[in-house]
Structures are given as structure tokens and as C-alpha cells.
Design an enzyme around this catalytic site. Structure first.
Site, PDB file in Angstrom:
ATOM      1  N   CYS A 135       0.829  -1.201   0.000  1.00  0.00           N
ATOM      2  CA  CYS A 135       0.000   0.000   0.000  1.00  0.00           C
ATOM      3  C   CYS A 135       0.863   1.250   0.000  1.00  0.00           C
ATOM      4  O   CYS A 135       0.613   2.206  -0.731  1.00  0.00           O
ATOM      5  CB  CYS A 135      -0.921  -0.052   1.219  1.00  0.00           C
ATOM      6  N   GLU A 205      -3.995  -4.729  -4.714  1.00  0.00           N
ATOM      7  CA  GLU A 205      -3.774  -3.354  -5.172  1.00  0.00           C
ATOM      8  C   GLU A 205      -4.147  -3.234  -6.654  1.00  0.00           C
ATOM      9  O   GLU A 205      -4.792  -2.288  -7.064  1.00  0.00           O
ATOM     10  CB  GLU A 205      -2.311  -2.912  -4.959  1.00  0.00           C
TER      11      GLU A 205
HETATM   12  C1  LIG Z   1      -6.075   0.767  -1.965  1.00  0.00           C
HETATM   13  C2  LIG Z   1      -5.000   1.728  -1.559  1.00  0.00           C
HETATM   14  N1  LIG Z   1      -3.728   1.304  -1.483  1.00  0.00           N
HETATM   15  C3  LIG Z   1      -2.781   2.215  -1.089  1.00  0.00           C
HETATM   16  C4  LIG Z   1      -3.058   3.495  -0.776  1.00  0.00           C
HETATM   17  C5  LIG Z   1      -1.977   4.470  -0.381  1.00  0.00           C
HETATM   18  N2  LIG Z   1      -1.810   4.503   1.004  1.00  0.00           N
HETATM   19  C6  LIG Z   1      -4.371   3.890  -0.856  1.00  0.00           C
HETATM   20  N3  LIG Z   1      -4.762   5.150  -0.560  1.00  0.00           N
HETATM   21  N4  LIG Z   1      -5.367   3.003  -1.260  1.00  0.00           N
END
Ligand SMILES: Cc1ncc(CN)c(N)n1
Length: 220
Positions: A135, A205
Site C-alpha cells: 500500500c 492493489e
Molecule cells: C487501496 C490503496 N492502497 C494504497 C493506498 C496508499 N496509502 C491507498 N490510498 N489506497
């Protein structure tokens, strides 16, 4: 080989697919339809509210007080930096508090956060860092790649600036170092499980971009 390098290599196919997903390239060139981005913001605010809790679980599971404090600071930063960015986008996109509060997350947002909660509740801090690191790290790499892009849509320019900046880079490096430190101390079975968490999160992701791009719905 550093463990962070090993997991990054294991997840490379998902990362490459994220870099070229039309949601990501559409932010860079401004062609992403705003209703897809709106869908993303709604589901991502849900995702981040779970993510901050998982970072706080990392604080609770840490062995030493400095790490407790740092993991809690990361949860705070998710709230202050990322969720406040979404609050701003929500205002611009006409997302009301009521709409956000009553959101039923899309299947992928629900599945991804469930995966993170599972890793967090059943594992130790190393499991949590391995599961949450894509993430941080993937968004940083995307932010870097998109630096210099000048989409017409100001919201997309702001999104790019948020993830490519130096403040975010330091947070990413801190968690990469933490992963490597923990990986040195645990068993090979722990490392295998941590690698699996990292790869699964990387897959989610990719699916998260796709979920937003297609405005994924529950089939029934
Ligand atoms: C699904 C997702 N993945 C990562 C990020 C970045 N922190 C986010 N805002 N959203």
C-alpha cells in the site's frame, strides 16, 4: 538478498500490471472518467479507515515502545494526510457525509481490507508490515513515475503530488527497513507467510484500480 527485495520481486507481475492499468495511466493523462475516480474515493476512504486501524493494531503488537509510537504515528498520518485529502476530493466531487457513512464497500474493497485484518489479527508485527507495505510502496513508485505528468484535471494533479513527495518517501523507507529488520529475526516459515501476505496485497492493489475503473458491483 534483502527480504524487501525478495518480496518485491515475487510481486513484480502485479506491480507492472498496476503501472499500466488504465486507471493509473488515465490519472496521468487526464483521460480517467471522473465517475470512476469518485467511485475510487468513496471506496478508498473506507479502505483507509480500515488501514489506520490495522496500523494501530501494529502499534499494539509491537515489542518495544519506540515502534509502538511510530506505528501509532503512521495511523495518525493516514488520518491527517490521506483521509483529509479524500475529504477535500469528496467536497469537490459532491460526495456527502451521508453517502460515505452508508457506503457498502465494493467486493474488492471489502476483500482487500478483510485480508489485511486477517493478517493483522492472526499474525505478529512482521505479518502486518508485510501485508500493508505494498500500500505504501506501490503508491510511492506510482507517484514517482507520474511526476511530471500534467493532466488537465486539477484533482489528478493533486493526487500525483500527494504520493510522489518526500514526506511519503520517508514513511515508505521506514516500513521497508522495519520489514527487513523483522525478517532477519523470524523463522523461514514466518518469512514465507509474510511473503505471501505481501504478494496477496499486491494482487489486491491491482484489483482495486480495476474495481474503481469498472465501478465494480456485487453481482446479486
Ligand atoms: C487501496 C490503496 N492502497 C494504497 C493506498 C496508499 N496509502 C491507498 N490510498 N489506497
Amino acid at each position: 538478498m534483502l527480504f524487501s527485495k525478495r518480496v518485491r520481486e515475487a510481486a513484480n507481475a502485479s506491480w507492472e500490471a498496476s503501472f499500466t492499468h488504465p486507471f493509473v495511466t488515465g490519472i496521468a493523462d487526464g483521460t480517467l472518467p471522473l465517475d470512476s475516480f469518485r467511485f475510487y474515493v468513496l471506496n478508498d476512504a473506507y479502505y483507509l479507515s480500515c488501514f489506520a486501524r490495522i496500523q494501530a493494531l501494529g502499534a499494539a503488537k509491537a515489542d518495544d515502545l519506540p515502534t509502538v509510537s511510530r506505528m501509532a504515528a503512521h495511523a495518525q498520518s493516514t488520518y491527517e494526510a490521506e483521509l483529509s485529502l479524500h475529504a477535500k476530493f469528496s467536497a469537490l466531487l459532491g460526495i456527502t457525509e451521508e453517502e460515505q457513512r452508508t457506503l457498502r464497500p465494493a467486493p474488492t474493497a471489502y476483500a482487500y481490507t478483510s485480508h489485511l485484518f486477517r493478517a493483522a489479527y492472526t499474525g505478529h508485527l512482521g505479518d502486518i508490515i508485510a501485508a500493508i507495505l505494498p500500500c505504501y510502496w506501490l503508491y510511492y513508485e506510482i507517484g514517482e513515475r507520474l511526476q511530471g505528468a500534467q493532466p488537465d484535471e486539477p484533482i489528478y494533479r493533486e493526487w500525483i503530488a500527494a504520493y510522489g513527495g518526500d514526506g511519503f518517501k520517508q514513511l515508505v523507507q521506514e516500513q521497508v527497513d522495519r520489514l527487513d529488520e523483522i525478517a532477519e529475526k523470524v523463522t523461514e516459515a514466518d518469512r514465507e507467510r509474510m511473503l505471501d501476505h505481501f504478494v496477496t496485497s499486491s494482487r489486491y492493489e491491482y484489483q482495486f484500480w480495476d474495481m474503481a475503473y469498472r465501478k465494480e458491483q456485487w453481482p446479486v
